[in-house]
Design a protein around this motif. Structure first.
Motif, mmCIF file in Angstrom:
data_model
loop_
_atom_site.group_PDB
_atom_site.id
_atom_site.type_symbol
_atom_site.label_atom_id
_atom_site.label_comp_id
_atom_site.label_asym_id
_atom_site.label_seq_id
_atom_site.Cartn_x
_atom_site.Cartn_y
_atom_site.Cartn_z
ATOM 1 N N SER A 176 0.807 -1.223 0.000
ATOM 2 C CA SER A 176 0.000 0.000 0.000
ATOM 3 C C SER A 176 0.840 1.273 0.000
ATOM 4 O O SER A 176 0.464 2.266 -0.635
ATOM 5 C CB SER A 176 -0.957 -0.004 1.204
ATOM 6 N N ALA A 177 1.973 1.280 0.690
ATOM 7 C CA ALA A 177 2.790 2.499 0.752
ATOM 8 C C ALA A 177 3.322 2.865 -0.635
ATOM 9 O O ALA A 177 3.258 4.029 -1.057
ATOM 10 C CB ALA A 177 3.944 2.309 1.737
ATOM 11 N N ILE A 178 3.828 1.859 -1.364
ATOM 12 C CA ILE A 178 4.341 2.084 -2.719
ATOM 13 C C ILE A 178 3.206 2.482 -3.656
ATOM 14 O O ILE A 178 3.332 3.412 -4.462
ATOM 15 C CB ILE A 178 5.045 0.817 -3.243
ATOM 16 N N ARG A 179 2.078 1.780 -3.530
ATOM 17 C CA ARG A 179 0.931 2.082 -4.396
ATOM 18 C C ARG A 179 0.471 3.527 -4.199
ATOM 19 O O ARG A 179 0.208 4.247 -5.175
ATOM 20 C CB ARG A 179 -0.222 1.136 -4.068
ATOM 21 N N THR A 180 0.385 3.967 -2.941
ATOM 22 C CA THR A 180 -0.078 5.327 -2.649
ATOM 23 C C THR A 180 0.843 6.366 -3.275
ATOM 24 O O THR A 180 0.382 7.343 -3.883
ATOM 25 C CB THR A 180 -0.154 5.547 -1.128
ATOM 26 N N GLN A 181 2.163 6.129 -3.155
ATOM 27 C CA GLN A 181 3.118 7.072 -3.746
ATOM 28 C C GLN A 181 3.036 7.083 -5.268
ATOM 29 O O GLN A 181 3.081 8.156 -5.894
ATOM 30 C CB GLN A 181 4.539 6.703 -3.310
ATOM 31 N N ALA A 182 2.907 5.903 -5.855
ATOM 32 C CA ALA A 182 2.845 5.804 -7.319
ATOM 33 C C ALA A 182 1.587 6.483 -7.852
ATOM 34 O O ALA A 182 1.636 7.225 -8.843
ATOM 35 C CB ALA A 182 2.883 4.334 -7.746
ATOM 36 N N SER A 205 4.121 -5.935 -12.525
ATOM 37 C CA SER A 205 2.797 -6.076 -11.916
ATOM 38 C C SER A 205 2.305 -4.736 -11.370
ATOM 39 O O SER A 205 1.118 -4.403 -11.474
ATOM 40 C CB SER A 205 2.840 -7.121 -10.790
ATOM 41 N N LEU A 206 3.216 -3.962 -10.796
ATOM 42 C CA LEU A 206 2.854 -2.634 -10.298
ATOM 43 C C LEU A 206 2.472 -1.714 -11.466
ATOM 44 O O LEU A 206 1.500 -0.944 -11.372
ATOM 45 C CB LEU A 206 4.004 -2.036 -9.499
ATOM 46 N N LEU A 207 3.220 -1.783 -12.570
ATOM 47 C CA LEU A 207 2.902 -0.962 -13.739
ATOM 48 C C LEU A 207 1.495 -1.260 -14.264
ATOM 49 O O LEU A 207 0.769 -0.348 -14.686
ATOM 50 C CB LEU A 207 3.927 -1.195 -14.851
ATOM 51 N N LEU A 208 1.110 -2.534 -14.243
ATOM 52 C CA LEU A 208 -0.239 -2.907 -14.674
ATOM 53 C C LEU A 208 -1.290 -2.184 -13.842
ATOM 54 O O LEU A 208 -2.297 -1.689 -14.365
ATOM 55 C CB LEU A 208 -0.427 -4.421 -14.530
ATOM 56 N N ARG A 209 -1.060 -2.120 -12.543
ATOM 57 C CA ARG A 209 -2.027 -1.495 -11.643
ATOM 58 C C ARG A 209 -2.017 0.030 -11.759
ATOM 59 O O ARG A 209 -3.052 0.672 -11.593
ATOM 60 C CB ARG A 209 -1.759 -1.968 -10.213
ATOM 61 N N ILE A 210 -0.855 0.595 -12.044
ATOM 62 C CA ILE A 210 -0.791 2.041 -12.287
ATOM 63 C C ILE A 210 -1.592 2.391 -13.541
ATOM 64 O O ILE A 210 -2.337 3.377 -13.557
ATOM 65 C CB ILE A 210 0.675 2.496 -12.420
ATOM 66 N N HIS A 211 -1.466 1.571 -14.575
ATOM 67 C CA HIS A 211 -2.221 1.805 -15.809
ATOM 68 C C HIS A 211 -3.721 1.688 -15.551
ATOM 69 O O HIS A 211 -4.520 2.470 -16.084
ATOM 70 C CB HIS A 211 -1.797 0.810 -16.889
ATOM 71 N N LEU A 354 10.953 5.303 -6.771
ATOM 72 C CA LEU A 354 10.287 4.361 -5.870
ATOM 73 C C LEU A 354 11.068 3.056 -5.880
ATOM 74 O O LEU A 354 11.307 2.485 -6.951
ATOM 75 C CB LEU A 354 8.852 4.091 -6.327
ATOM 76 N N HIS A 355 11.489 2.606 -4.718
ATOM 77 C CA HIS A 355 12.217 1.339 -4.616
ATOM 78 C C HIS A 355 11.282 0.277 -4.067
ATOM 79 O O HIS A 355 10.700 0.447 -2.992
ATOM 80 C CB HIS A 355 13.431 1.477 -3.703
ATOM 81 N N LEU A 356 11.095 -0.813 -4.823
ATOM 82 C CA LEU A 356 10.226 -1.894 -4.363
ATOM 83 C C LEU A 356 10.948 -2.715 -3.297
ATOM 84 O O LEU A 356 11.978 -3.330 -3.573
ATOM 85 C CB LEU A 356 9.830 -2.805 -5.526
ATOM 86 N N PRO A 357 10.429 -2.741 -2.078
ATOM 87 C CA PRO A 357 11.089 -3.496 -1.005
ATOM 88 C C PRO A 357 10.722 -4.977 -1.050
ATOM 89 O O PRO A 357 9.838 -5.396 -1.808
ATOM 90 C CB PRO A 357 10.515 -2.838 0.260
ATOM 91 N N GLU A 358 11.380 -5.751 -0.239
ATOM 92 C CA GLU A 358 11.006 -7.151 -0.074
ATOM 93 C C GLU A 358 9.707 -7.243 0.725
ATOM 94 O O GLU A 358 9.264 -6.273 1.346
ATOM 95 C CB GLU A 358 12.123 -7.913 0.656
ATOM 96 N N PHE A 359 9.094 -8.417 0.717
ATOM 97 C CA PHE A 359 7.903 -8.644 1.521
ATOM 98 C C PHE A 359 8.256 -8.649 3.006
ATOM 99 O O PHE A 359 9.316 -9.149 3.408
ATOM 100 C CB PHE A 359 7.267 -9.994 1.176
ATOM 101 N N SER A 360 7.343 -8.130 3.808
ATOM 102 C CA SER A 360 7.467 -8.227 5.262
ATOM 103 C C SER A 360 6.935 -9.591 5.705
ATOM 104 O O SER A 360 6.340 -10.331 4.916
ATOM 105 C CB SER A 360 6.653 -7.121 5.935
ATOM 106 N N ILE A 361 7.138 -9.924 6.977
ATOM 107 C CA ILE A 361 6.613 -11.198 7.504
ATOM 108 C C ILE A 361 5.100 -11.242 7.337
ATOM 109 O O ILE A 361 4.535 -12.265 6.935
ATOM 110 C CB ILE A 361 7.010 -11.376 8.981
ATOM 111 N N ALA A 362 4.438 -10.122 7.628
ATOM 112 C CA ALA A 362 2.971 -10.080 7.509
ATOM 113 C C ALA A 362 2.529 -10.316 6.071
ATOM 114 O O ALA A 362 1.516 -10.999 5.824
ATOM 115 C CB ALA A 362 2.457 -8.731 8.006
ATOM 116 N N GLU A 363 3.268 -9.785 5.108
ATOM 117 C CA GLU A 363 2.903 -9.968 3.700
ATOM 118 C C GLU A 363 3.139 -11.402 3.247
ATOM 119 O O GLU A 363 2.360 -11.946 2.451
ATOM 120 C CB GLU A 363 3.693 -8.981 2.830
ATOM 121 N N VAL A 364 4.195 -12.044 3.764
ATOM 122 C CA VAL A 364 4.433 -13.454 3.440
ATOM 123 C C VAL A 364 3.336 -14.320 4.052
ATOM 124 O O VAL A 364 2.852 -15.277 3.425
ATOM 125 C CB VAL A 364 5.825 -13.907 3.935
ATOM 126 N N GLN A 365 2.905 -13.997 5.272
ATOM 127 C CA GLN A 365 1.798 -14.729 5.898
ATOM 128 C C GLN A 365 0.520 -14.573 5.093
ATOM 129 O O GLN A 365 -0.231 -15.535 4.901
ATOM 130 C CB GLN A 365 1.588 -14.221 7.330
#
Length: 505
Positions: A176-182, A205-211, A354-365
């Protein structure tokens, strides 16, 4: 052909109704064993040939066998096994990959199937109120007992990781943080945004959603993928910019005569800006222009340098030109592709990054739940991330193989440890990913020396430029002045490769 119900409980449940096989089947899909065989071969061929075996490349191989062959869309359907295709298409794909299609590799596709019939991740749906004909993975016909009605499911295979995830994909993890900035950048006049990350981190995948969001705003959206440009185009600035102008005008369906407007005396960069101005002037809404795989230009340093100067000039020009302010430019590139090119410092000083980070533990769960792995509060998440960190592609690949080869409720520490212990073998699931990184490390003496230190020490203090390159590769992270290796997967693989080099010497 009529088929009697198989037991009295079925008869009671369905009121003595007769069970019919559908007259028209909806094609053929690969079984779990067939998919496993196919994907193992794809990974092996990717490693042997030194480049990823994409649906497009597989389609090209089928066209060498038969003139018509298959297209990439059909190959993708076969790989996803969510839509039936004709058996001959599956046979052709197997033949193209030097495999033999056997009876247990495929099955007829019906809308409804039980979890026992196909041991993949499945998605529950409410029970149907009429008899259903089911075919299991080995061709047996079965009736559903009354107690099993609530367990009726449809085939819902996970997508094989590595390609951009469709907008409706359950397997996309929203950051969500990256999406909001984009998304916020689309509201800024004349904005220029970079999306940077190593390969397979989710840029496309992010570019698809930006479009998709741009279209919701009623903006125009054009997407250029530099992978589609021929080398002869990328190697010359004038041809590259003309290709971009032509492609943009085609997607916008606006006539633009390059020969009439392209002025060699003004130069290709100015001519390109004139082209953009002309196209934007005919639009009543902003234009979102996304450029993917810009890292392909790093192979051509002179062209890349001039292209960056163009971006810098364009970024300045929009401040004075109201028409150009309707442009929203988004560029995505893979950081591991510019290790030796040293263009990153120039990129980071143009527009916002915008730098895409790795998944957090919560995102992997969250992703584990989508794969129907019962790992909500499990130590298995921590064990997996100890090996591969939060790299989206590596996490997805592990989940995919666990859920398509083992019943999801049975996945435990032993199965995960087996998968990870085999991860660095020549035919393992991460082999192609690891080989790509190793080839880059070997080509850079400073990187190779740093990796040798990290193998034994796991965290070191090195020159900042080297640390940034390791981070760009996705194999290390920085904490203060320390550089730390990401995950045991890289440590084990580099140890193995390094010991092989020692033996050879």
């Amino acid at each position: 052909m009529r088929v009697n119900l198989l037991n009295s409980s079925c008869k009671s449940t369905w009121n003595q109704q007769l069970l019919y096989k559908p007259k028209r089947y909806r094609g053929t899909v690969l079984t779990q064993s067939g998919l496993q065989k196919l994907y193992n071969q794809i990974q092996q061929l990717s490693a042997d040939e030194g480049c990823e075996m994409t649906p497009r490349r597989i389609a090209e191989k089928t066209q060498r066998i038969e003139p018509q062959g298959l297209n990439a869309a059909t190959v993708r359907k076969i790989l996803q096994a969510q839509t039936g295709v004709d058996q001959e298409s599956i046979r052709l794909v197997f033949q193209a990959l030097n495999l033999t299609l056997e009876p247990l590799d495929f099955n007829y596709f019906y809308h409804v199937c039980t979890e026992q019939a196909a041991p993949f991740a499945v998605k529950s749906q409410s029970a149907l109120n009429h008899p259903v004909y089911l075919t299991n993975a080995v061709g047996g016909d079965r009736c559903i007992k009354g107690s099993q009605q609530a367990q009726l499911t449809k085939i819902d295979l996970p997508e094989y990781p590595g390609s951009p995830l469709p907008l409706n994909s359950r397997f996309y993890v929203e950051r969500s943080a990256i999406r909001t900035q984009a998304y916020a950048q689309l509201h800024k006049s004349g904005s220029l945004t970079w999306i940077r990350a190593p390969h397979k981190m989710g840029k496309s995948s992010l570019l698809l959603r930006i479009h998709s969001y741009a279209k919701q705003l009623d903006y125009h959206a054009v997407h250029l993928d530099f992978q589609q440009a021929d080398r002869v185009i990328l190697s010359e600035l004038n041809k590259l910019l003309r290709w971009m102008c032509k492609t943009i005008s085609l997607q916008l369906k606006i006539e633009y005569c390059l020969e009439q407007h392209w002025d060699n005396e003004l130069g290709s960069k100015v001519s390109f800006i004139v082209c953009l101005h002309h196209l934007l002037a005919q639009l009543h809404q902003p234009l979102v222009l996304s450029l993917n795989e810009v890292n392909r230009l790093f192979e051509y340093p002179d062209v890349c340098r001039e292209f960056l100067l163009l971006l810098r000039g364009l970024n300045e020009e929009v401040k004075y030109d109201e028409v150009l302010q309707n442009l929203r430019l988004i560029l995505a590139y893979s950081t591991d592709a510019c290790i030796s090119a040293n263009f990153e410092d120039q990129l980071l000083h143009i527009g916002m990054t915008l730098h895409l980070p790795e998944f957090s533990i919560a995102e992997v769960q969250q992703l584990a739940l989508v794969y129907q792995l019962p790992w909500e509060n499990s130590s298995l998440i921590a064990q997996l991330m100890e090996w591969v960190g939060g790299h989206p592609y590596l996490i997805q690949l592990a989940f995919y193989h666990l859920t398509t080869s083992i019943p999801t409720a049975s996945v435990d520490t032993y199965q995960l440890q087996q998968l990870m212990q085999q991860a660095t073998m020549s035919v393992a699931i991460y082999q192609y990913h690891l080989q790509q990184i190793w080839s880059i490390v070997q080509a850079e003496p400073l990187l190779f020396a740093a990796v040798e230190q990290l193998i034994s020490q796991e965290e070191i203090i090195i020159e900042s430029s080297v640390a940034r390159k390791l981070e760009s590769l996705g194999i290390a992270r920085s904490e203060g002045d320390r550089t730390i290796l990401r995950g045991r997967l890289y440590q084990k693989y580099f140890q193995k490769k390094n010991s092989s080099l020692v033996k050879l010497s």
